[in-house]
Scaffold this motif. Sequence first.
Motif, PDB file in Angstrom:
ATOM      1  N   PHE A  27      16.432  24.165  30.685  1.00  0.00           N
ATOM      2  CA  PHE A  27      15.998  23.392  29.520  1.00  0.00           C
ATOM      3  C   PHE A  27      16.453  21.956  29.688  1.00  0.00           C
ATOM      4  O   PHE A  27      17.627  21.697  29.949  1.00  0.00           O
ATOM      5  N   THR A  28      15.526  21.036  29.540  1.00  0.00           N
ATOM      6  CA  THR A  28      15.864  19.621  29.515  1.00  0.00           C
ATOM      7  C   THR A  28      14.973  18.953  28.467  1.00  0.00           C
ATOM      8  O   THR A  28      13.765  18.866  28.642  1.00  0.00           O
ATOM      9  N   GLY A  29      15.586  18.551  27.362  1.00  0.00           N
ATOM     10  CA  GLY A  29      14.809  18.003  26.257  1.00  0.00           C
ATOM     11  C   GLY A  29      13.848  19.047  25.721  1.00  0.00           C
ATOM     12  O   GLY A  29      14.241  20.146  25.363  1.00  0.00           O
ATOM     13  N   LYS A  30      12.554  18.725  25.706  1.00  0.00           N
ATOM     14  CA  LYS A  30      11.531  19.657  25.223  1.00  0.00           C
ATOM     15  C   LYS A  30      10.917  20.480  26.346  1.00  0.00           C
ATOM     16  O   LYS A  30      10.148  21.388  26.090  1.00  0.00           O
ATOM     17  N   GLU A  31      11.245  20.167  27.585  1.00  0.00           N
ATOM     18  CA  GLU A  31      10.658  20.879  28.725  1.00  0.00           C
ATOM     19  C   GLU A  31      11.476  22.111  29.091  1.00  0.00           C
ATOM     20  O   GLU A  31      12.706  22.075  29.074  1.00  0.00           O
ATOM     21  N   VAL A  32      10.750  23.189  29.430  1.00  0.00           N
ATOM     22  CA  VAL A  32      11.374  24.453  29.815  1.00  0.00           C
ATOM     23  C   VAL A  32      10.791  24.868  31.161  1.00  0.00           C
ATOM     24  O   VAL A  32       9.578  24.944  31.319  1.00  0.00           O
ATOM     25  N   TYR A  33      11.668  25.119  32.137  1.00  0.00           N
ATOM     26  CA  TYR A  33      11.250  25.548  33.468  1.00  0.00           C
ATOM     27  C   TYR A  33      11.795  26.951  33.729  1.00  0.00           C
ATOM     28  O   TYR A  33      12.978  27.206  33.509  1.00  0.00           O
ATOM     29  N   GLU A  34      10.927  27.839  34.192  1.00  0.00           N
ATOM     30  CA  GLU A  34      11.338  29.179  34.607  1.00  0.00           C
ATOM     31  C   GLU A  34      11.271  29.205  36.129  1.00  0.00           C
ATOM     32  O   GLU A  34      10.258  28.817  36.710  1.00  0.00           O
ATOM     33  N   PHE A  35      12.360  29.634  36.775  1.00  0.00           N
ATOM     34  CA  PHE A  35      12.299  29.734  38.224  1.00  0.00           C
ATOM     35  C   PHE A  35      13.132  30.900  38.729  1.00  0.00           C
ATOM     36  O   PHE A  35      13.990  31.427  38.034  1.00  0.00           O
ATOM     37  N   ASP A  36      12.832  31.295  39.950  1.00  0.00           N
ATOM     38  CA  ASP A  36      13.524  32.388  40.608  1.00  0.00           C
ATOM     39  C   ASP A  36      14.838  31.857  41.153  1.00  0.00           C
ATOM     40  O   ASP A  36      14.862  30.905  41.920  1.00  0.00           O
ATOM     41  N   TYR A  37      15.932  32.475  40.751  1.00  0.00           N
ATOM     42  CA  TYR A  37      17.265  32.017  41.127  1.00  0.00           C
ATOM     43  C   TYR A  37      17.506  32.112  42.631  1.00  0.00           C
ATOM     44  O   TYR A  37      18.131  31.252  43.221  1.00  0.00           O
ATOM     45  N   ASP A  69      20.314  18.887  28.594  1.00  0.00           N
ATOM     46  CA  ASP A  69      19.791  17.799  27.769  1.00  0.00           C
ATOM     47  C   ASP A  69      20.454  16.493  28.196  1.00  0.00           C
ATOM     48  O   ASP A  69      21.584  16.477  28.670  1.00  0.00           O
ATOM     49  N   ASN A  70      19.739  15.391  28.025  1.00  0.00           N
ATOM     50  CA  ASN A  70      20.231  14.095  28.500  1.00  0.00           C
ATOM     51  C   ASN A  70      21.360  13.536  27.643  1.00  0.00           C
ATOM     52  O   ASN A  70      22.139  12.714  28.106  1.00  0.00           O
ATOM     53  N   LYS A  71      21.440  13.954  26.392  1.00  0.00           N
ATOM     54  CA  LYS A  71      22.465  13.449  25.481  1.00  0.00           C
ATOM     55  C   LYS A  71      23.332  14.605  25.008  1.00  0.00           C
ATOM     56  O   LYS A  71      23.003  15.763  25.227  1.00  0.00           O
ATOM     57  N   ASN A  72      24.455  14.289  24.357  1.00  0.00           N
ATOM     58  CA  ASN A  72      25.322  15.335  23.814  1.00  0.00           C
ATOM     59  C   ASN A  72      24.597  16.054  22.678  1.00  0.00           C
ATOM     60  O   ASN A  72      24.430  15.495  21.594  1.00  0.00           O
ATOM     61  N   THR A 105      18.557  42.092  26.480  1.00  0.00           N
ATOM     62  CA  THR A 105      17.126  42.289  26.684  1.00  0.00           C
ATOM     63  C   THR A 105      16.294  41.091  26.234  1.00  0.00           C
ATOM     64  O   THR A 105      15.140  40.961  26.625  1.00  0.00           O
ATOM     65  N   LYS A 106      16.882  40.207  25.406  1.00  0.00           N
ATOM     66  CA  LYS A 106      16.134  39.039  24.937  1.00  0.00           C
ATOM     67  C   LYS A 106      17.110  37.924  24.583  1.00  0.00           C
ATOM     68  O   LYS A 106      18.178  38.174  24.030  1.00  0.00           O
ATOM     69  N   VAL A 107      16.725  36.695  24.926  1.00  0.00           N
ATOM     70  CA  VAL A 107      17.500  35.510  24.575  1.00  0.00           C
ATOM     71  C   VAL A 107      16.553  34.524  23.916  1.00  0.00           C
ATOM     72  O   VAL A 107      15.484  34.223  24.448  1.00  0.00           O
ATOM     73  N   SER A 108      16.928  34.039  22.737  1.00  0.00           N
ATOM     74  CA  SER A 108      16.132  33.038  22.013  1.00  0.00           C
ATOM     75  C   SER A 108      16.932  31.746  21.975  1.00  0.00           C
ATOM     76  O   SER A 108      18.062  31.722  21.474  1.00  0.00           O
ATOM     77  N   VAL A 109      16.346  30.675  22.496  1.00  0.00           N
ATOM     78  CA  VAL A 109      17.039  29.386  22.603  1.00  0.00           C
ATOM     79  C   VAL A 109      16.377  28.390  21.662  1.00  0.00           C
ATOM     80  O   VAL A 109      15.165  28.156  21.729  1.00  0.00           O
ATOM     81  N   GLY A 110      17.176  27.804  20.771  1.00  0.00           N
ATOM     82  CA  GLY A 110      16.664  26.835  19.809  1.00  0.00           C
ATOM     83  C   GLY A 110      16.489  25.455  20.421  1.00  0.00           C
ATOM     84  O   GLY A 110      16.950  25.176  21.530  1.00  0.00           O
ATOM     85  N   LYS A 111      15.831  24.592  19.651  1.00  0.00           N
ATOM     86  CA  LYS A 111      15.650  23.202  20.083  1.00  0.00           C
ATOM     87  C   LYS A 111      16.995  22.477  20.037  1.00  0.00           C
ATOM     88  O   LYS A 111      17.891  22.866  19.301  1.00  0.00           O
ATOM     89  N   PRO A 112      17.137  21.404  20.818  1.00  0.00           N
ATOM     90  CA  PRO A 112      18.402  20.666  20.813  1.00  0.00           C
ATOM     91  C   PRO A 112      18.634  19.981  19.467  1.00  0.00           C
ATOM     92  O   PRO A 112      17.696  19.471  18.851  1.00  0.00           O
ATOM     93  N   ARG A 113      19.905  20.028  19.034  1.00  0.00           N
ATOM     94  CA  ARG A 113      20.298  19.362  17.787  1.00  0.00           C
ATOM     95  C   ARG A 113      21.497  18.466  18.072  1.00  0.00           C
ATOM     96  O   ARG A 113      22.250  18.692  19.020  1.00  0.00           O
ATOM     97  N   LEU A 114      21.693  17.494  17.233  1.00  0.00           N
ATOM     98  CA  LEU A 114      22.815  16.574  17.365  1.00  0.00           C
ATOM     99  C   LEU A 114      24.117  17.325  17.157  1.00  0.00           C
ATOM    100  O   LEU A 114      24.266  18.102  16.215  1.00  0.00           O
ATOM    101  N   ALA A 115      25.059  17.131  18.053  1.00  0.00           N
ATOM    102  CA  ALA A 115      26.373  17.779  17.941  1.00  0.00           C
ATOM    103  C   ALA A 115      27.212  16.996  16.941  1.00  0.00           C
ATOM    104  O   ALA A 115      27.425  15.794  17.099  1.00  0.00           O
ATOM    105  N   ILE A 116      27.678  17.679  15.907  1.00  0.00           N
ATOM    106  CA  ILE A 116      28.498  17.037  14.885  1.00  0.00           C
ATOM    107  C   ILE A 116      29.950  17.408  15.122  1.00  0.00           C
ATOM    108  O   ILE A 116      30.308  18.579  15.104  1.00  0.00           O
ATOM    109  N   LYS A 117      30.778  16.413  15.352  1.00  0.00           N
ATOM    110  CA  LYS A 117      32.217  16.627  15.559  1.00  0.00           C
ATOM    111  C   LYS A 117      32.924  16.490  14.223  1.00  0.00           C
ATOM    112  O   LYS A 117      32.742  15.504  13.504  1.00  0.00           O
TER     113      LYS A 117
END
Length: 118
Positions: A27-37, A69-72, A105-117
Motif C-alpha cells: 500500500f502506498t497512498g491510494k495505490e494497492v499492489y498485489e505481488f508474489d513474495y 505511505d509517504n507521510k506519517n 483468512t481475511k485482512v481488511s485494510v483501511g485508508k490512511p489517516r492522520l496519526a494523532i499524537k
Amino acid sequence: MKKLTLSIGLVAAIMSAKAQDTTCTYFTGKEVYEFDYQMDTILYWEEQTTKFYDIEVKYGNTLCLDLSDNKNRVRKVITTFFDGTTRKDILDSKDRVYFTPRGVTKVSVGKPRLAIKL
C-alpha cells in the motif's frame, strides 16, 4: 539403503506439502499492489476506492502487508481468523511491514489517516 532413500523422499514430500505460501500486498497512498513474495512479480494493482480493501488469505498461508505511505499516517486493519473471530489494530503506515499470524483468512485494510499524537 532403499528404505533410507524412501524415508528421505517421504519426509521431503511431507515438508513440502506443509510449506506455507506467502503473498504480499503493498500500500502506498491510494495505490494497492498485489505481488508474489517469492518471485517479486506484480500480479496486479488498483486504486483503493472503498473505505476498506479486503484481502483473502488461503488457510495456512501468510500475508506480508507492506504499508508505505509517504507521510506519517496510520491505517485501521481488521484481521479475521478461521473461527470467525476478529482483531482490530491501528498500524503505523510509513515504511512498515507486517506479517499475518497463523489462522488468518481475511485482512481488511483501511485508508490512511492522520496519526494523532496525544
